[in-house]
Design a protein around this motif. Structure first.
Motif: not given
Length: 223
Positions: A87-113
């Motif tokens: 139920g929470k919304l994140f600004n997330t960057c997913p990263v995929f490797g050459p085999d198509g697997k999800l290597l990681l996802k980064y959620r933005k830490m600093h909110m722009y206010d």
């Protein structure tokens, strides 16, 4: 760090999710066809960061990115998408490797206010939740650290990544027409110079008719 070709995709973000995904696929494949081993997409390249557009990971957008990475044999840094989790919304960057697997996802830490009277008022913290962890991944070329947009403003993040061995920092970002002319290039060159790393940003293309107009000017900066 060994030599490799990296492509930064700067594209117009339309109101159609399907069109945006299709265009991102097309441009990623084009870049790979020209020898790119890394492809970086822009922040919010699929849709606005609102809950009604949000997805879980994996879901439609990330499945498409996974397939492109595997088909082309590339590292695909998926800009950022609106991720829904519990139920929470994140600004997330997913990263995929050459085999198509999800290597990681980064959620933005600093909110722009920000509130600049008469120019811009923007409060991400009213709709987004911040991430709380670093995201790095190893490749055969170098170690990569991730941030998103306003994270760039915080020098400590780049310093920590550098101390942990990152040689390339990637920040999908969509600065606006007020802060872009002042801070965009300055911050990237400062992060690269101070830490002696390569710095990459991928922005949506500028659309003067959009409600939010991105500054554009995607960049790659050397140490």
């Amino acid at each position: 760090m060994s030599r490799f070709r990296l492509a930064v995709v700067q594209l117009f973000v339309t109101k159609s999710k399907a069109v945006n995904l299709s265009r991102a696929q097309e441009l990623a494949k084009e870049a790979a066809g020209q020898g790119a081993k890394f492809v970086v997409l822009p922040e919010s390249f699929v849709s606005d960061l609102v809950l009604k557009h949000a997805e879980k990971i994996p879901e439609e957008s990330t499945k498409v990115l996974s397939n492109v990475a595997k088909e082309c044999g590339i590292y695909l840094i998926g800009g950022s998408i609106a991720e829904e989790d519990g139920g929470k919304l994140f600004n997330t960057c997913p990263v995929f490797g050459p085999d198509g697997k999800l290597l990681l996802k980064y959620r933005k830490m600093h909110m722009y206010d920000v509130n600049i009277p008469g120019k811009i008022r923007f409060q991400e913290s009213k709709k987004l939740y911040p991430g709380n962890s670093l995201s790095m991944f190893e490749t055969s070329f170098c170690k990569v650290g991730l941030g998103i947009c306003y994270d760039m403003r915080f020098a400590e993040l780049a310093q920590i990544y550098t101390r942990k061995g990152c040689q390339l920092l990637v920040y999908p970002a969509s600065f606006n027409m007020i802060t872009g002319p002042v801070h965009w290039e300055l911050l990237q060159r400062a992060r690269a110079l101070d830490n002696q790393v390569y710095m990459v940003t991928a922005s949506p293309a500028r659309d003067e008719s959009a409600k939010y107009v991105p500054w554009g000017h995607s960049m790659v900066v050397n140490p």
